[in-house]
Design a protein around this motif. Structure first.
Motif, PDB file in Angstrom:
ATOM      1  N   PRO A 188     -26.598   7.642  13.089  1.00 18.24           N
ATOM      2  CA  PRO A 188     -27.504   7.972  14.234  1.00 18.24           C
ATOM      3  C   PRO A 188     -26.819   7.016  15.143  1.00 18.24           C
ATOM      4  CG  PRO A 188     -28.851   6.333  12.941  1.00 18.24           C
ATOM      5  CD  PRO A 188     -27.458   6.478  12.180  1.00 18.24           C
ATOM      6  N   GLY A 236     -24.270  11.429  19.795  1.00 19.28           N
ATOM      7  CA  GLY A 236     -25.315  10.710  19.144  1.00 19.28           C
ATOM      8  C   GLY A 236     -25.217  10.567  17.796  1.00 19.28           C
ATOM      9  N   THR A 243     -34.181   4.869  10.275  1.00 18.12           N
ATOM     10  CA  THR A 243     -34.752   6.022  11.126  1.00 18.12           C
ATOM     11  C   THR A 243     -33.275   6.982  11.438  1.00 18.12           C
ATOM     12  OG1 THR A 243     -36.598   5.097  11.885  1.00 18.12           O
ATOM     13  CG2 THR A 243     -36.381   7.106  12.808  1.00 18.12           C
ATOM     14  N   PRO A 244     -33.276   8.218  11.103  1.00 17.08           N
ATOM     15  CA  PRO A 244     -31.850   8.975  11.370  1.00 17.08           C
ATOM     16  C   PRO A 244     -32.064   9.586  12.861  1.00 17.08           C
ATOM     17  CG  PRO A 244     -33.251  10.228   9.841  1.00 17.08           C
ATOM     18  CD  PRO A 244     -33.981   8.766   9.939  1.00 17.08           C
ATOM     19  N   ALA A 245     -31.348  10.149  13.339  1.00 13.07           N
ATOM     20  CA  ALA A 245     -31.350  10.865  14.699  1.00 13.07           C
ATOM     21  C   ALA A 245     -32.010  12.396  14.224  1.00 13.07           C
ATOM     22  CB  ALA A 245     -30.170  10.864  15.402  1.00 13.07           C
ATOM     23  N   THR A 246     -33.094  12.460  13.898  1.00 18.95           N
ATOM     24  CA  THR A 246     -33.722  13.825  13.311  1.00 18.95           C
ATOM     25  C   THR A 246     -33.393  14.948  14.248  1.00 18.95           C
ATOM     26  OG1 THR A 246     -35.578  12.091  12.817  1.00 18.95           O
ATOM     27  CG2 THR A 246     -35.830  14.549  12.443  1.00 18.95           C
ATOM     28  N   ASN A 247     -33.647  14.996  15.382  1.00 19.80           N
ATOM     29  CA  ASN A 247     -33.227  16.173  16.327  1.00 19.80           C
ATOM     30  C   ASN A 247     -31.739  16.497  16.376  1.00 19.80           C
ATOM     31  OD1 ASN A 247     -35.960  15.029  16.815  1.00 19.80           O
ATOM     32  ND2 ASN A 247     -36.148  16.452  18.475  1.00 19.80           N
TER      33      ASN A 247
END
Lengths: 388, 388, 388, 388
Positions: free
Chosen positions: A62, A204, A245-249
C-alpha cells in the motif's frame, strides 16, 4: 482559463485511469478482515502474476513505486553489499541514490542517457568480480526519463555468461502492463512495479514479484526491514489477508484493471502500445526533431522523449500546450530539464487519442516558433494505418 | 473486441457529459420538498434564462426533448389550429407529425433538407393569411439531421414584416448552449430545448422558455394538458419547488453544467463550437466530400452531416469507425438513411478532440475504400490554427 | 449546521438509491442508436415485466411518474369518457384532477383518506352503470399520502362481479418493487409506476405495463397523444430502441437495480418491506400515536403516515428531525398538511436502518414535547425479532 | 445472502468514507508536477497541521499507517537505540516488534491491555535512566485493540518531571480527527497518523507531524532510510511538490475531508465522538457486559471493545451480525482473539447510526444466546438525550 473537454494526461504516468477503475476505487471501503475482502484479495493474488509473467508470488504494497524500489533492496541485501547498476537515466540515478542511502554500495556503470543497459559491459564487470562481491544487478527496464527500453533477457544472458550468482532486480515501473516483460522466462529475481502506469490505476500501490532465489536470499539479508518485509505479507496472503491495513479501495480498482487487461489480452496490449509509439515517433521524425533515445531497437513503447533544438525551452512548450490544449506532457528530468519533453502513450489509450496528442504537440510547436516541418499528424496516421 | 481508451461519443447529442456533471448526478437524491432542494432549484431557475437569452421564465420538465415539443404546442394552441412549419429535415418532419397527432393542422412548407428556413417564403405565406388563421410559426433552429442552422432573427423579421400575430415557436434542441441563440432579442415566444446537447447532461430534462405573449396565449389555448401545463409549474417554481416529482439528480447535474458554461462565458462557448465546425468542414472539403448543408451561411456550429458518394454505405462506415476507433457517429435519418453520417462537435469538446475525431473518420474512409483525398487532419489543423 | 454521517432520506420516495445504481447512472452516456444501447434495452425490456408480474409489454418513459398517469389515460380513453375513481387520499385526488384537465369525466367516489378502495362501493356503482358509460376504473394501489394499500384483486373481482367491461388502471408508484403486485394475475389493464421508489432509482423514468385489452382500447381511444403514445414506443422496442431519445443513463441504472431485485428475489423484497412496516407500526403504537391508516389489513408495507395529537405541528417536528438527526420525513399532503408526517421504509433499506429511523423520530418527539411513551425503538426491535 | 441497504462498516477503521470524499478520489488523476497539483498540495500542507494541533510541518506518505510508524523511528533513531514503550495492547505490541525488526532495542513496560499508559511508571523508568540511554518514548494514544485512550499530556509531564531528553513519539492512528489531540501543546515530537480513521479516507495515506527537536534529531539519526526520509519530502513540499509520486487521488480526497472537518469544527467533532462513545457504553452497561477498558477516565471516544462472557465466541457473534444485519465489527486481536469484539464509532457518524449499530449488536446477542439484558438501544438513546 477554463477548459472545455477532458484533460489529456499524457505524462508517462500516472496515466489516464479508465472510468470503471475509478468507479471501483470510489466504492465504499470494505472490512479488510472480512470475507468480502478475502475473496477480493485471493482473486487478485491469483491473477496478478500473469501481468508479470510470474508463476510465483507478487507482493503488493500500500505504497507508491519508490517504496517498491526500497523493498527490493532491503529484502535481499545486507549493509555494505555491492550492487551493480547502469546509468540509463534519471530513474536509474535515483535508484542508485536510494541504494546508497540504505547503506548499500552500488557501482554505477556510466551511461549517456540515450541508450539502454549495455549487457556486454555488465558481463565484463561481472566476469571481473571473481569473488562474487556483487550481490545484485539492478536495472531499469524502461527508463521513464529517456524513453529507452533495455533488453532484460540480454542482461540475464550476461549474468549467466559470467556465471555469476548475483540477483537480478528490475524496475518495470513504466513498462509493466505496457511493454512486454517476462519475469520467469527472463530469470528476474525481483520485479519492481507500480500501479499508476500500465496498470491504469492512480498511484498508491506498488509491487515486488519475487523468485525462489530472491526469497532464499531474503533469509540471510540483514538490512533492517519491517513495513517492506516480504515473508510476513506472503504468509498473511496465504489466507487472502495482509499483515497491516492494505489500500483497500485501490485493490478494488486493481481487480477491474486486471479484468480489462485480461479481456484485451496482454499480447494485444503490448501491440497497441507499440503502434502508438511508432506513430508518435513517425510524427517526431517528420517534424525533424530528435528523440532522446538514439538506439533504434530500444525505443520505448510507452513513452517518447523528444529533444528540442538548442535555445528552445521544453518547459515553456509544455506550459503552452497545457494552456492551449489542456494536455499535460512530462518534463525533462535531471540533466535533461527543459531540454526534452516526454509524451506518455501508455495505459488506457487508443489511436484517436494518439492523433489528438500529436496534433496538440504540433500546435504547441507552432505557437512557440520551434522549427519543425508541419504534418506530424499525417505522418502518425500513416504509421497507424501501416501498423493495422 | 475490447476497446482501450475512452469512447468518443460524437453523435450530435447526447454529448460527452463532463465528469463533474456526472459526479453531481451521482450524488444521492435529496428530498424534493426540503430546504436543500429549494435552494438548488431557486439558483437554477435564476440562472437558466441566461443560456436562452431570456429574462422571463423557463419551464423545466423531467422528460426528454420530444416532450418539450409537445409542451410548446399544448400550452399555446387549440384543437384544429393552424401552425406554419418548414421542412428543414427529419426533426422538422417529426415535429410536424407530432403536431398532427395532437390534433393541430400544421402547414408544412416543403424544403429539400439542404438549407434552412426560407424566411421570404414564410413571409409570403403569412401575408396571404389575411384572416390570421395561422396561430403559430414553428421552426427548428438547428436541424440535427442535416447540420443546417436557420436564421431565427430573419424568421422574426418575416413575421413582423407580414404584420402577423402568430406565435413563434423554435426548437433549439441541438443548438442551445452551442450556437448563439437569443430568445428575447429575436422575439421568440416558446423556445424548446433539451438537456443532452449543449447543456452537456444526459437526456432526461427538457425546457420551454416562454414569452409573455405565449403565457397569455396559454390562457385561451384549449388542447388538453396536465403534465405539460406551464402555469402550475411556474406557480410552484415561485417557491423553488415543482408540482410533481422533478428529476432531482439531473437538476444536481444541471447546476454544475450551468456553472461550467458561465465560467467559460457564452460567447466563448459559441466561438469554440464555430472553430470546431470550421475545422471539421475544412477536413470534409479536403477529402472532397460534400456536406449535406449547401448554404454557406447556414452551416451548423454543432454538427456536420457528410454525404457519401453514391454506392457507399454511411452505416457501414459508421460501424467500421465504431469497431476500429471506438467512436460513435450519427446516422442518416429519414430519407438520408445510409447516405449521410453526422459528426457531432458540440458540448464538452476541445481542439484535440476535433483532431482525433477527424483522424478517426479518415481512418474509416480509408478502411472502407471510400474515395477521398488523405490529409483531412492537416486541413483541420490549419483551420484551427487560423481561427486561434 | 454541518451534519456528520449520511443523510437518511426517509420520505416515501424518492428513496435511498444504492451506490451501485448511482455509479451506473454516472457512467458516460452511450449512443442510444448503437449496439451497446440495443443490448442494454433488450435486456431491460426482457426483465422489467417480472417486477410487475406482467408477461406483456411495459412501456418505459423518459419522464417522471405523473407522466405515466397521463399516459395511462390518453392511450386508452376519449374526450368526455367517464372514469370511476376512488378518493383514497391526495394522490387519488391529483389523478382525478389530471383526468379532468385532460377532458375526461371522472366520477370520484368519496373516501375519508383513512382506508383503501372499497370494492363493494365500486361494484355497486358499476352494476348501476347498465349502459357501460364508465370506460375505466382508475385506483391507487398504495396511497402515498396516507400509507394505505388497497386490495387490487378485490377491485378486479368487483368489476368482474358487475360484469362490467371497464378497463382497470392502477397506480403503483409507491408500491411497485416494495409491495406485492400482480399485473396479470389481478387482471390489471394499465399499471402506472415510477423509478424513484421500490425500483431504487432517482426520479426520471416512469412506466405503463399494458394488457392486451388496453392495447386494443388504444386503437379507438381519441384523446390526442404523441409523446405518450404506446404503439410507436413498442414498435421501436421490438429492436431494442426507442422512437425518441430515452433517458439513457437512467436505463443504465435500471439494469443494475433490476439485478439487485432479482438477486434478492421479489418475495424476499416484499417480506423485507412488511417487516420494516410492522416494526415501524409497533413503535408508533408504543408511542401511543395513531396511524393515518385505520384499517388493519390495509397498512402499507412501504410507508407509514403518523397523526400528531391536536395542537402539534408535524412540519415543525420534521424540521426538528432534519436539523437534529439529518433525516428527511414526508410531509402531510392536502388536508393532512401539518397534521401527519410520513415515514418511508421502502427501497434499499434494512433492519438497522429501521431502528435508526425510529430512534430519530423518537428523539424529535421528545425535543418537540409531543406526548408519547418512550421506548419505541425497543418495540420496533421486538417486532423485528418476532418477524425474523 | 444478498443484503439490502447500505453496509455498516463499524470496525474501528477504516471508517465509512463520506460520499463527497469518495467522489473526489474518483476524479481523474492529475499531473503531480503541474500547477493544479501544486495548488492542491499547498492548500493541504497549509491546513493539515490544524488537525494535529501542530504549527510545524506534517509529512504525508503515499503509504498506509504502519509505514508512518516505521518513518517515525527511522528518521529519529540509530541502530541499537533504546526506546521506551508501554504495552497498552496489540498495536503497542506490533510497534514494539517493528522497532525490534528495525534494529532498535525497545524496552516494553508490561501492561494488562485494560488501561492506558501509566505515566508514573514511565517517569520512574526515565529517572532511573541517568545516562539517558533511552532515546525515545513511543506510546499509542488510542489503543485500537482495547478501546483505551492514554493521557499524552501526562506522558509529557512524566518525561519533563524526569528531566529526560527522550523524544516523545505518539501513535494517533485511531484517534486523530476523532479524539482531542494537541501535538504542539502536549510537546509531542513525532505524531504518527493514517488516513483511514478520523480523517474519513480509505487507507493509503499516512502522516508524521514533526517537532523541531525531532528534525534536529534526524540529522544525526543513523538508521538507513530513503522512502521515509523527512527532509527530502519537506524540501520538495516547499514548492507544493513531492520528491516521488504522491498518492494524487487520495490527496484529492483529503482536501474534501479537511474541508468537512473544518466546517464542523474540531471541537464539535471531538464532542460528537464522545457522545457516540458514551451512548455505546451505556448500552454495553445495560446489557450487563464488560468493556475491555476498565479505567473510567480512559474510555476511547472512537471505539469500544466489549468482552464476551466465558464460553461465548466473539467471532461467531460478529459473523452472525454481518450475516443478519450487514454490519462489520472489529475482531479481538492478539490475546483478545475471539474474546472481545470492537465497535467503531468514529469518522463520518451520527446519532441515528449509533442507534442502528446498538440495535444490530443486540439482535446478534439475542440470536447467539449470549446472556444480556435487553434494552440497550433505549439506554443508548437516554445517553444521547442526556448529552444533547
Amino acid at each position: 482559463m477554463p477548459h472545455s473537454g477532458r484533460h489529456f494526461l499524457q505524462i508517462p504516468g500516472p496515466t489516464n485511469t479508465p472510468l470503471p477503475v475509478l468507479a471501483a476505487i470510489a466504492r465504499p471501503t470494505i472490512d479488510h478482515r472480512g470475507p468480502e475482502f478475502q475473496a477480493l484479495a485471493q482473486s487478485i493474488l491469483a491473477d496478478i502474476g500473469s501481468v508479470f509473467g510470474a508463476a510465483g508470488p507478487v507482493v503488493i504494497y500500500p505504497a507508491s513505486g519508490t517504496g517498491a524500489w526500497e523493498a527490493a533492496l532491503v529484502n535481499t541485501l545486507s549493509p555494505g553489499d555491492r550492487v551493480l547498476m547502469f546509468e540509463t537515466g534519471w530513474f536509474a540515478t535515483l535508484w542508485d541514490r536510494l541504494a546508497r542511502k540504505l547503506g548499500l554500495e552500488p557501482e554505477f556503470l556510466e551511461g549517456d542517457w540515450r541508450g539502454g543497459v549495455e549487457a556486454d559491459r555488465l558481463e565484463a564487470r561481472l566476469r571481473a568480480d571473481a569473488g562474487h562481491e556483487i550481490r545484485a544487478v539492478a536495472v531499469v527496464h524502461n527508463e521513464t526519463s529517456t524513453g529507452v527500453t533495455s533488453d532484460i533477457a540480454a542482461v540475464r544472458a550476461a549474468i549467466d555468461a559470467a556465471n555469476h550468482p548475483a540477483l537480478l532486480l528490475v524496475d518495470t515501473i513504466s513498462s509493466l502492463g505496457s511493454v512486454e516483460f517476462q519475469h520467469d522466462e527472463w530469470g528476474v529475481d525481483v520485479t519492481v512495479a507500480g500501479s499508476q502506469k500500465g496498470l491504469m490505476l492512480p498511484p498508491g500501490l506498488s509491487f515486488n514479484a519475487v523468485s525462489e532465489k530472491a526469497r532464499a536470499a531474503a533469509k540471510s539479508a540483514r538490512l533492517p526491514r519491517a513495513f517492506w518485509e516480504w515473508e510476513e505479507i506472503l504468509a498473511a496472503n496465504e489466507n487472502g489477508f495482509f499483515p497491516y491495513t492494505p489500500a483497500t479501495n485501490m485493490l478494488q480498482g486493481l481487480r477491474v484493471a486486471l479484468d480489462m487487461l485480461a479481456r484485451e489480452g496482454m499480447d494485444a496490449v503490448f501491440a497497441r502500445h507499440k503502434r502508438a509509439a511508432a506513430a508518435t515517433r513517425a510524427a517526431v521524425a517528420h517534424w525533424g526533431l530528435e528523440t532522446q533515445c538514439r538506439v533504434d531497437a530500444e525505443h520505448s513503447p510507452s513513452l517518447t522523449a523528444v529533444r528540442l533544438p538548442e535555445g528552445h525551452s521544453a518547459d515553456a512548450l509544455r506550459a503552452e500546450i497545457l494552456e492551449r490544449s489542456n494536455m499535460s506532457l512530462g518534463n525533462g528530468l535531471g540533466k535533461l530539464a527543459d531540454k526534452v519533453f516526454r509524451i506518455g502513450h501508455l495505459g488506457d489509450f487508443n489511436d484517436i487519442a494518439v492523433t489528438g496528442v500529436i496534433a496538440g504537440v504540433e500546435a504547441g510547436l507552432a505557437a512557440r516558433d520551434i522549427p519543425h516541418k508541419p504534418g506530424g499528424v499525417e505522418a502518425a496516421l500513416r504509421s497507424l494505418a501501416g501498423n493495422g
